[in-house]
Design a protein around this motif. Structure first.
Motif, PDB file in Angstrom:
ATOM      1  N   ASN A 225      60.351   0.491  54.913  1.00  0.00           N
ATOM      2  CA  ASN A 225      60.840   0.836  56.273  1.00  0.00           C
ATOM      3  C   ASN A 225      60.336   2.187  56.751  1.00  0.00           C
ATOM      4  OD1 ASN A 225      62.240  -1.536  55.982  1.00  0.00           O
ATOM      5  ND2 ASN A 225      64.255  -0.584  55.774  1.00  0.00           N
ATOM      6  N   LYS A 226      59.107   2.496  56.393  1.00  0.00           N
ATOM      7  CA  LYS A 226      58.460   3.726  56.832  1.00  0.00           C
ATOM      8  C   LYS A 226      57.141   3.375  57.523  1.00  0.00           C
ATOM      9  CE  LYS A 226      61.581   5.749  54.178  1.00  0.00           C
ATOM     10  NZ  LYS A 226      62.194   4.563  53.560  1.00  0.00           N
ATOM     11  N   PHE A 227      56.459   4.380  58.057  1.00  0.00           N
ATOM     12  CA  PHE A 227      55.139   4.168  58.645  1.00  0.00           C
ATOM     13  C   PHE A 227      54.248   5.361  58.302  1.00  0.00           C
ATOM     14  CE2 PHE A 227      58.240   5.468  61.902  1.00  0.00           C
ATOM     15  CZ  PHE A 227      57.769   6.725  62.236  1.00  0.00           C
ATOM     16  N   VAL A 228      52.984   5.269  58.678  1.00  0.00           N
ATOM     17  CA  VAL A 228      52.013   6.308  58.352  1.00  0.00           C
ATOM     18  C   VAL A 228      51.521   6.958  59.642  1.00  0.00           C
ATOM     19  CG1 VAL A 228      49.756   6.791  57.306  1.00  0.00           C
ATOM     20  CG2 VAL A 228      51.294   5.094  56.263  1.00  0.00           C
ATOM     21  N   VAL A 229      51.469   8.276  59.646  1.00  0.00           N
ATOM     22  CA  VAL A 229      50.865   9.040  60.738  1.00  0.00           C
ATOM     23  C   VAL A 229      49.825   9.946  60.093  1.00  0.00           C
ATOM     24  CG1 VAL A 229      51.227  10.634  62.653  1.00  0.00           C
ATOM     25  CG2 VAL A 229      53.024   8.999  62.037  1.00  0.00           C
ATOM     26  N   VAL A 230      48.550   9.625  60.259  1.00  0.00           N
ATOM     27  CA  VAL A 230      47.507  10.324  59.509  1.00  0.00           C
ATOM     28  C   VAL A 230      47.261  11.700  60.119  1.00  0.00           C
ATOM     29  CG1 VAL A 230      45.163  10.230  58.613  1.00  0.00           C
ATOM     30  CG2 VAL A 230      46.449   8.111  58.967  1.00  0.00           C
ATOM     31  N   MET A 231      47.696  12.721  59.400  1.00  0.00           N
ATOM     32  CA  MET A 231      47.453  14.101  59.815  1.00  0.00           C
ATOM     33  C   MET A 231      46.634  14.863  58.784  1.00  0.00           C
ATOM     34  SD  MET A 231      51.176  15.030  61.492  1.00  0.00           S
ATOM     35  CE  MET A 231      50.739  16.714  61.895  1.00  0.00           C
ATOM     36  N   SER A 232      46.579  14.357  57.553  1.00  0.00           N
ATOM     37  CA  SER A 232      45.749  14.984  56.525  1.00  0.00           C
ATOM     38  C   SER A 232      44.951  13.893  55.817  1.00  0.00           C
ATOM     39  CB  SER A 232      46.607  15.761  55.521  1.00  0.00           C
ATOM     40  OG  SER A 232      47.465  14.889  54.813  1.00  0.00           O
ATOM     41  N   HIS A 233      43.694  14.185  55.530  1.00  0.00           N
ATOM     42  CA  HIS A 233      42.811  13.179  54.933  1.00  0.00           C
ATOM     43  C   HIS A 233      41.675  13.892  54.214  1.00  0.00           C
ATOM     44  CE1 HIS A 233      40.139   9.709  54.568  1.00  0.00           C
ATOM     45  NE2 HIS A 233      41.161   8.945  54.867  1.00  0.00           N
ATOM     46  N   HIS A 234      41.298  13.366  53.040  1.00  0.00           N
ATOM     47  CA  HIS A 234      40.287  14.066  52.230  1.00  0.00           C
ATOM     48  C   HIS A 234      38.921  14.081  52.907  1.00  0.00           C
ATOM     49  CE1 HIS A 234      39.571   9.876  51.054  1.00  0.00           C
ATOM     50  NE2 HIS A 234      38.364  10.244  50.673  1.00  0.00           N
ATOM     51  N   HIS A 235      38.674  13.159  53.847  1.00  0.00           N
ATOM     52  CA  HIS A 235      37.405  13.186  54.572  1.00  0.00           C
ATOM     53  C   HIS A 235      37.391  14.264  55.664  1.00  0.00           C
ATOM     54  CE1 HIS A 235      35.424   9.959  52.583  1.00  0.00           C
ATOM     55  NE2 HIS A 235      36.284   9.032  52.939  1.00  0.00           N
ATOM     56  N   GLY A 236      38.556  14.783  56.008  1.00  0.00           N
ATOM     57  CA  GLY A 236      38.617  15.809  57.044  1.00  0.00           C
ATOM     58  C   GLY A 236      39.509  16.959  56.642  1.00  0.00           C
ATOM     59  N   PRO A 237      39.125  17.709  55.600  1.00  0.00           N
ATOM     60  CA  PRO A 237      40.008  18.771  55.096  1.00  0.00           C
ATOM     61  C   PRO A 237      40.246  19.905  56.079  1.00  0.00           C
ATOM     62  CG  PRO A 237      37.846  18.896  54.058  1.00  0.00           C
ATOM     63  CD  PRO A 237      37.881  17.617  54.818  1.00  0.00           C
ATOM     64  N   LEU A 238      39.386  20.021  57.094  1.00  0.00           N
ATOM     65  CA  LEU A 238      39.562  21.077  58.093  1.00  0.00           C
ATOM     66  C   LEU A 238      40.033  20.523  59.439  1.00  0.00           C
ATOM     67  CD1 LEU A 238      36.299  23.147  57.401  1.00  0.00           C
ATOM     68  CD2 LEU A 238      38.594  23.528  56.477  1.00  0.00           C
ATOM     69  N   SER A 239      40.211  19.214  59.517  1.00  0.00           N
ATOM     70  CA  SER A 239      40.531  18.589  60.806  1.00  0.00           C
ATOM     71  C   SER A 239      42.027  18.668  61.120  1.00  0.00           C
ATOM     72  CB  SER A 239      40.100  17.118  60.801  1.00  0.00           C
ATOM     73  OG  SER A 239      38.702  17.010  60.722  1.00  0.00           O
ATOM     74  N   PHE A 240      42.302  18.887  62.391  1.00  0.00           N
ATOM     75  CA  PHE A 240      43.670  19.015  62.905  1.00  0.00           C
ATOM     76  C   PHE A 240      44.408  20.177  62.255  1.00  0.00           C
ATOM     77  CE2 PHE A 240      48.038  17.236  63.992  1.00  0.00           C
ATOM     78  CZ  PHE A 240      47.937  17.653  65.308  1.00  0.00           C
ATOM     79  N   ALA A 241      43.780  21.338  62.347  1.00  0.00           N
ATOM     80  CA  ALA A 241      44.418  22.569  61.881  1.00  0.00           C
ATOM     81  C   ALA A 241      45.436  23.047  62.920  1.00  0.00           C
ATOM     82  CB  ALA A 241      43.361  23.643  61.652  1.00  0.00           C
ATOM     83  N   ASN A 242      46.292  23.972  62.505  1.00  0.00           N
ATOM     84  CA  ASN A 242      47.259  24.648  63.387  1.00  0.00           C
ATOM     85  C   ASN A 242      48.305  23.728  64.010  1.00  0.00           C
ATOM     86  OD1 ASN A 242      45.821  27.386  63.422  1.00  0.00           O
ATOM     87  ND2 ASN A 242      44.206  26.030  64.220  1.00  0.00           N
ATOM     88  N   PRO A 243      48.788  22.689  63.322  1.00  0.00           N
ATOM     89  CA  PRO A 243      49.830  21.859  63.943  1.00  0.00           C
ATOM     90  C   PRO A 243      51.109  22.631  64.251  1.00  0.00           C
ATOM     91  CG  PRO A 243      49.537  21.279  61.633  1.00  0.00           C
ATOM     92  CD  PRO A 243      48.406  22.168  62.000  1.00  0.00           C
ATOM     93  N   THR A 244      51.340  23.745  63.539  1.00  0.00           N
ATOM     94  CA  THR A 244      52.522  24.546  63.864  1.00  0.00           C
ATOM     95  C   THR A 244      52.370  25.253  65.208  1.00  0.00           C
ATOM     96  OG1 THR A 244      51.587  26.369  62.551  1.00  0.00           O
ATOM     97  CG2 THR A 244      53.227  24.959  61.484  1.00  0.00           C
ATOM     98  N   VAL A 245      51.131  25.385  65.664  1.00  0.00           N
ATOM     99  CA  VAL A 245      50.907  25.911  67.016  1.00  0.00           C
ATOM    100  C   VAL A 245      51.007  24.768  68.024  1.00  0.00           C
ATOM    101  CG1 VAL A 245      49.229  26.978  68.577  1.00  0.00           C
ATOM    102  CG2 VAL A 245      49.465  27.819  66.227  1.00  0.00           C
ATOM    103  N   TRP A 246      50.301  23.667  67.734  1.00  0.00           N
ATOM    104  CA  TRP A 246      50.254  22.558  68.708  1.00  0.00           C
ATOM    105  C   TRP A 246      51.631  21.993  69.003  1.00  0.00           C
ATOM    106  CZ3 TRP A 246      46.227  22.744  71.380  1.00  0.00           C
ATOM    107  CH2 TRP A 246      45.008  23.116  70.829  1.00  0.00           C
ATOM    108  N   SER A 247      52.464  21.860  67.974  1.00  0.00           N
ATOM    109  CA  SER A 247      53.786  21.271  68.211  1.00  0.00           C
ATOM    110  C   SER A 247      54.723  22.240  68.916  1.00  0.00           C
ATOM    111  CB  SER A 247      54.395  20.806  66.890  1.00  0.00           C
ATOM    112  OG  SER A 247      54.474  21.882  65.972  1.00  0.00           O
ATOM    113  N   GLY A 248      54.351  23.535  68.938  1.00  0.00           N
ATOM    114  CA  GLY A 248      55.224  24.525  69.572  1.00  0.00           C
ATOM    115  C   GLY A 248      54.906  24.806  71.025  1.00  0.00           C
ATOM    116  N   ILE A 249      53.814  24.224  71.541  1.00  0.00           N
ATOM    117  CA  ILE A 249      53.454  24.433  72.950  1.00  0.00           C
ATOM    118  C   ILE A 249      53.954  23.240  73.753  1.00  0.00           C
ATOM    119  CG2 ILE A 249      51.553  24.725  74.588  1.00  0.00           C
ATOM    120  CD1 ILE A 249      49.915  25.970  72.333  1.00  0.00           C
ATOM    121  N   ARG A 250      54.946  23.460  74.598  1.00  0.00           N
ATOM    122  CA  ARG A 250      55.595  22.366  75.322  1.00  0.00           C
ATOM    123  C   ARG A 250      55.348  22.521  76.824  1.00  0.00           C
ATOM    124  NH1 ARG A 250      56.404  19.563  70.911  1.00  0.00           N
ATOM    125  NH2 ARG A 250      57.782  18.179  72.077  1.00  0.00           N
ATOM    126  N   PHE A 251      55.578  21.402  77.537  1.00  0.00           N
ATOM    127  CA  PHE A 251      55.398  21.406  78.985  1.00  0.00           C
ATOM    128  C   PHE A 251      56.588  20.736  79.651  1.00  0.00           C
ATOM    129  CE2 PHE A 251      51.105  21.481  77.243  1.00  0.00           C
ATOM    130  CZ  PHE A 251      50.538  22.526  77.952  1.00  0.00           C
TER     131      PHE A 251
END
Length: 567
Positions: A225-251
């Motif tokens: 009863n879970k799902f997957v949201v791909v945010m980390s992956h060995h093919h992209g060790p530098l991809s999608f950095a700074n999520p603590t910044v992105w999730s904190g900027i609201r509109f």
């Protein structure tokens, strides 16, 4: 304000100062976004968008300046064991719980120079990966947040072709998440993974998988009863950095995707309707890196449906806003597999709960299409019943050309729902572009019925240029322009494509269109359109979806002929 560190020139196989910096970033940004780290060109380009869309001030800083300014956030440092790389994941989990930073032993003197003291040295304690994760499960898991589980590659020798996962460590620390890299093909490690899943609440997420164990990870998550949201992956060790910044900027108001416009002059004809579709947008790393293709000067010349994650609403609202505000009339956004999170609809007892979450997110971001992997007709019927969607894209498989022989086109229908099930009939890649052109012409000669619907599917990596290794849309753009000269082809956006295939949506559109034009043309000229629309409604009421859709198309053709008469 954001204090920005640029690490683009660092050798991440040899220099590990990113560890104290990203883990400190997690501690600081837990409170509010303050530290932003540039690892790649994309990080710099997205920082430019932050400056454009917000009033956040950017201050360029050095690693030393960051350590001095924010050292009070760290209660100490944790040194991991390089000869047992998985201890870096153990250290990251501990850092979140105990408000510490993580270091490679080589950086101990550098960290001590700022006055930060040792909290825990993990060297010489464990003999195997299994011992590391078993100890973490028994001693740390009770103190972690259970809403997200983070797989992170510790790098060589566990993962031989990339450095350790660097992006996302801030997120794991900030949210006190359990970090692991459990091999699900190993019975002992799989047992720990299943215990973690079992003890997480329903409707929570796993943020990636070990190596290439995608199917088994998604299947296990789905069973529990879970799902997957791909945010980390060995093919992209530098991809999608700074999520603590992105999730904190609201509109306010929150951003939403837009439906592209409908060109009645284009769709109101008997043509071969062609549109393109790009997979893998459920992966947050792809959504982040899509900017490379998005900036391609030929994007917008090709009608493409881009799969995307609705969780951008929470994780990166600015990225969602950017894509929405810069999309062309040829761009459409589709919810990636298989809704709000990547899962296989294996668990009938869970599907209703899962779809309620999906419904909420699709409404929040205004997505009207969804792809289903692990497709079943039962699941498709439930999706159609629960969600306000226009079409379902069936999983990509070996159905490319066979779809026509099985279903007579890119769409077929279930008996209980008018929502079309879409299948890719051809697969486009830059490498096989000549084969694609030949097959497209073969479709034209083989299937004489009009209108004819061709959905062309590609993976993101299918656009890689052999010369530059970057993703390049120029070749496909030239093919679209070449075929557009043939009067039998009409290249339409995904919204237009599905409008012609969904009789319920098409009837409403045709009715609204008739209401809008009846005062500007003679009533007599609309009689044929009205008659076709009535036939569409009659077939719709009989649940004969294909015939209903056919008469919607005829009604639109009649209206188009009135509004755009041939000279």
């Amino acid at each position: 304000m954001l204090y920005v560190i640029d690490l683009r020139n660092v050798n991440f196989y040899k220099d590990f100062k990113h560890l104290p910096l990203t883990t400190l970033q997690g501690l600081v940004n837990r409170e509010k976004p303050r530290i932003y780290i540039i690892f790649t060109k994309n990080d710099k380009e997205w920082l430019n968008e932050i400056v454009k869309y917000t009033n956040i001030k950017v201050i360029t800083s050095s690693p030393e300046e960051i350590m001095k300014k924010f050292l009070d956030y760290a209660k100490g440092y944790i040194s991991y064991e390089p000869s047992l790389p998985d201890t870096v994941n153990l250290a990251t989990t501990m850092a979140g719980i105990y408000d510490c930073i993580v270091i490679h032993p080589d950086d101990e003197n550098w960290v001590k120079s700022f006055g930060i003291k040792l909290f825990k040295d993990l060297r010489g304690i464990f003999k195997s990966r299994y011992q590391v994760y078993l100890w973490a499960y028994e001693n740390l898991w009770p103190n972690c947040s259970h809403r997200l589980l983070v797989p992170m590659s510790p790098g060589p020798p566990i993962c031989t072709h990339n450095p350790m996962q660097i992006a996302m460590r801030d997120y794991a620390v900030a949210l006190k998440l359990f970090v692991q890299y459990l091999n699900l093909l190993n019975a002992e490690e799989r047992e720990i993974f299943c215990k973690l899943l079992e003890e997480m609440p329903n409707n929570t997420a796993v943020l990636g998988w070990y190596e290439d164990e995608e199917p088994v990870t998604v299947a296990l998550a789905s069973i529990y009863n879970k799902f997957v949201v791909v945010m980390s992956h060995h093919h992209g060790p530098l991809s999608f950095a700074n999520p603590t910044v992105w999730s904190g900027i609201r509109f306010d108001p929150p951003p939403k995707f837009r439906q592209p416009p409908v060109n009645l002059k284009k769709i109101g004809q008997k043509k071969i309707f062609v549109t393109f579709y790009v997979t893998d947008g459920d992966n947050m790393q792809f959504d982040f890196n899509l900017k490379e293709m998005w900036n391609d000067p030929h994007r917008g010349e090709i009608p493409i449906a881009w799969t995307v994650s609705p969780f951008l609403a929470d994780i990166a609202p600015l990225i969602l806003r950017y894509y929405s505000e810069t999309m062309s009339p040829n761009d459409t956004f589709v919810c990636g597999p298989s809704g709000a999170g990547y899962w296989y609809p294996l668990n009938k007892a869970y599907i209703s709960s899962y779809l309620n979450i999906t419904k909420n997110y699709l409404e929040r971001v205004n997505l009207r299409y969804v792809e289903i992997l692990g497709f079943t007709e039962y699941a498709a019927a439930m999706y159609s019943k629960t969600l306000n969607i226009i079409a379902i894209k069936k999983e990509y498989s070996n159905l490319w050309q066979e779809a026509y022989y099985r279903h007579g086109g890119s769409a077929y229908y279930l008996s209980e729902t008018p929502v079309p099930i879409l299948i890719g009939v051809l697969h486009y890649t830059n490498k096989t572009s000549n084969i694609f052109k030949t097959r497209l012409l073969a479709m034209k000669e083989t299937f004489k019925d009009r209108p004819l619907f061709l959905l062309i599917v590609s993976h993101p990596w299918d656009f890689k240029s052999a010369r530059t290794r970057s993703k390049d849309l120029s070749k496909l753009s030239s093919i679209v322009k070449e075929f557009a000269k043939d009067d039998e082809f009409a290249f339409v956006n995904f919204h237009e494509f599905t409008l012609l295939l969904n009789p319920k949506y098409g009837i409403h559109y045709a009715e609204d269109l008739l209401d809008n034009v009846k005062n500007s043309v003679s009533p007599e000229s609309l009689k044929e359109a009205e008659a076709n629309l009535e036939k569409a409604k009659d077939f719709y009421n009989k649940k004969r979806w294909q015939e209903a859709s056919s008469y919607v198309n005829k009604a639109l053709q009649c209206i188009a002929s009135v509004l755009y008469p041939e000279k």
